[in-house]
Design a protein around this motif. Structure first.
Motif, PDB file in Angstrom:
ATOM      1  N   ASP A 219      29.593  67.245 -19.039  1.00 46.14           N
ATOM      2  CA  ASP A 219      30.227  66.015 -18.579  1.00 46.14           C
ATOM      3  C   ASP A 219      29.989  65.804 -17.081  1.00 46.14           C
ATOM      4  OD1 ASP A 219      32.217  67.465 -17.133  1.00 46.14           O
ATOM      5  OD2 ASP A 219      33.585  67.459 -18.838  1.00 46.14           O
ATOM      6  N   THR A 415      29.224  52.758 -20.751  1.00 46.14           N
ATOM      7  CA  THR A 415      30.038  52.852 -21.970  1.00 46.14           C
ATOM      8  C   THR A 415      30.773  54.179 -22.126  1.00 46.14           C
ATOM      9  OG1 THR A 415      28.175  53.670 -23.293  1.00 46.14           O
ATOM     10  CG2 THR A 415      28.478  51.275 -23.175  1.00 46.14           C
ATOM     11  N   ASN A 416      30.681  55.077 -21.150  1.00 56.84           N
ATOM     12  CA  ASN A 416      31.239  56.411 -21.350  1.00 56.84           C
ATOM     13  C   ASN A 416      32.141  56.843 -20.196  1.00 56.84           C
ATOM     14  OD1 ASN A 416      29.589  57.183 -23.827  1.00 56.84           O
ATOM     15  ND2 ASN A 416      27.995  56.598 -22.375  1.00 56.84           N
ATOM     16  N   LEU A 420      33.065  62.764 -20.920  1.00 53.96           N
ATOM     17  CA  LEU A 420      32.312  62.825 -22.164  1.00 53.96           C
ATOM     18  C   LEU A 420      31.260  63.931 -22.113  1.00 53.96           C
ATOM     19  CD1 LEU A 420      31.535  61.354 -24.925  1.00 53.96           C
ATOM     20  CD2 LEU A 420      29.688  60.349 -23.570  1.00 53.96           C
ATOM     21  N   ASN A 422      28.011  64.850 -24.354  1.00 50.65           N
ATOM     22  CA  ASN A 422      27.187  64.321 -25.432  1.00 50.65           C
ATOM     23  C   ASN A 422      25.835  65.016 -25.397  1.00 50.65           C
ATOM     24  OD1 ASN A 422      26.287  62.772 -27.550  1.00 50.65           O
ATOM     25  ND2 ASN A 422      26.970  60.827 -26.669  1.00 50.65           N
TER      26      ASN A 422
END
Length: 434
Positions: A219, A415-416, A420, A422
């Protein structure tokens, strides 16, 4: 008989006149003697804003010469800007072109357009080829840590030169310096099965090397912490003030990203058509769409075996890898503001969208040039897509291995959230010299 001899002598002379018989002069055809022009290497070959670069010019087979300043083109690389050219002795066979007041860093050459000289028969020259280049250096670029490249400031996004990782951050194993874990993964399998989120945190150090695949599934909070762990100081306050006077490592800032991306934009070799604005900027390992290619998910390892579309050159001649695609990258800033509709970056005009904390979308995240005529046929100039109508709180740049034509050096995604983790998300550190 005498009349016959006179006629014979006349006919022989006439034949000799047109066939070039020995001893008989042949008329010159001025239309076959074309004037030409050449430009010598600049003197001096390297300089700065105070330098007068002189390019000596030589005309050959020219009956008349008139070299006007308007007939001199300049071609620059990097961020060089010079005063308009001056021509000394413009009506002679040996004029001189002078360039002065050159700002920025990079190279500059001159070319003479056609029609500045004429033969006796009125035939114009075809112009010159570009001259050898002069190198313009107005700032001494900083020395950088191993694996980092110096980036000249652009006076817009950044006002000081800085260094940036040449490669996306790789995870050096703390217990075994000089060795690396692909993806920063301590578990098993290509997706690090069995390992928690924030792969490799606290057991690895970020390095900029060819070896291994990028450190990912980390992150923004931990990516920033890993970059700052490279500093010799321990407290945040001492890091920020550079108490030890040895420079400061941080997660790359959006302004630094923009400085690099806009520098890349202005280098002709980064465009598929070989000129700025021609075709599209190379889009990296994006799944094979547009000006990208389809590599491993993600790629890493020796650059000799990698596709050259994964790298970009900047004005210093240095290469930076994977700024477009491969893994998407965090930048340091937050963004909780919707700047406008989601759209291809090429469609943005200077006043497009809404002015937010970082300004309007184009100056904050987009290119210098106008690419509004770009379309699907040239992959929207390879600039990428902007997911800017979101308020999740963090910023991704560049796109990743399945982004397709949405990838690019100007691609941006809001958008994050900063926490986060990912699979395709990595990072890159920058360094501010002392």
């Amino acid at each position: 008989m005498q009349q016959y001899l006179k006629q014979t002598i006349f006919l022989l002379a006439l034949v000799g006149f047109f066939t070039g018989c020995p001893g008989v002069d042949k008329p010159e055809n001025d239309d076959l003697v074309l004037p030409s022009v050449t430009i010598s290497a600049p003197n001096p070959s390297t300089g700065d804003i105070s330098t007068t670069f002189q390019f000596s010019v030589v005309y050959t087979n020219a009956a008349s010469v008139s070299l006007l300043e308007a007939k001199v083109d300049t071609d620059v690389a990097g961020d060089v800007v010079c005063a308009p050219p001056i021509v000394v002795s413009p009506d002679t066979a040996n004029p001189t072109i002078e360039l002065t007041g050159c700002t920025g860093n990079g190279t500059v050459s001159v070319t003479i357009l056609a029609g500045t000289s004429y033969s006796a028969a009125g035939t114009a020259d075809a112009g010159s080829i570009p001259s050898p280049t002069a190198t313009v250096i107005n700032s001494v670029l900083p020395s950088c840590p191993d694996g980092y490249v110096p980036v000249p400031n652009d006076g817009i996004n950044t006002t000081e030169d800085f260094c940036v990782m040449k490669f996306e951050a790789k995870a050096e194993i703390d217990a075994a310096p000089g060795t690396y874990n692909d993806n920063g993964c301590d578990g098993t399998g290509s997706d690090c099965t069995g390992s928690p989120n924030n792969w490799g945190v606290a057991t690895h150090t970020p390095r900029s090397v060819e070896d291994a695949k990028p450190w990912r599934k980390i992150d923004r909070v931990n990516a920033n912490a890993e970059c700052r762990s490279l500093n010799s100081e321990s407290s945040s306050a001492n890091i920020d003030s550079d108490t030890n006077g040895d420079g400061t490592f941080n997660l790359i800032a959006n302004a630094e990203w923009q400085t690099i991306a806009q520098n890349i934009e202005m280098q002709s070799t980064n465009w598929s058509g070989g000129a700025v604005g021609s075709g599209c900027i190379f889009q990296g390992n994006n799944g094979g769409a547009g000006c990208g290619y389809d590599g491993a998910d993600p790629e890493g390892g020796p650059v000799a075996s990698r596709d050259s579309r994964g790298k970009h050159v900047i004005s210093t001649g240095e290469f930076i890898w994977d700024l477009a695609a491969n893994v998407v990258e965090w930048v340091a800033e937050d963004s909780s503001f919707a700047y406008g509709p989601d759209s291809y970056v090429s469609t943005w005009t200077p006043m497009f969208g809404i002015s937010g904390p970082l300004g309007y979308p184009k100056p904050a995240f987009g290119p210098l040039g106008d690419y509004t005529s770009a379309n699907a046929g040239n992959s929207y100039a390879g600039l990428g897509f902007g997911y800017i109508n979101h308020t999740a709180g963090a910023i991704w740049r560049g796109g990743y291995w399945v982004y397709g034509v949405s990838s690019g050096i100007f691609a941006v995604n809001f958008t994050n959230s900063p926490t986060l983790t990912n699979s395709p998300v990595g990072f890159r550190c920058s360094f501010t010299p002392p």
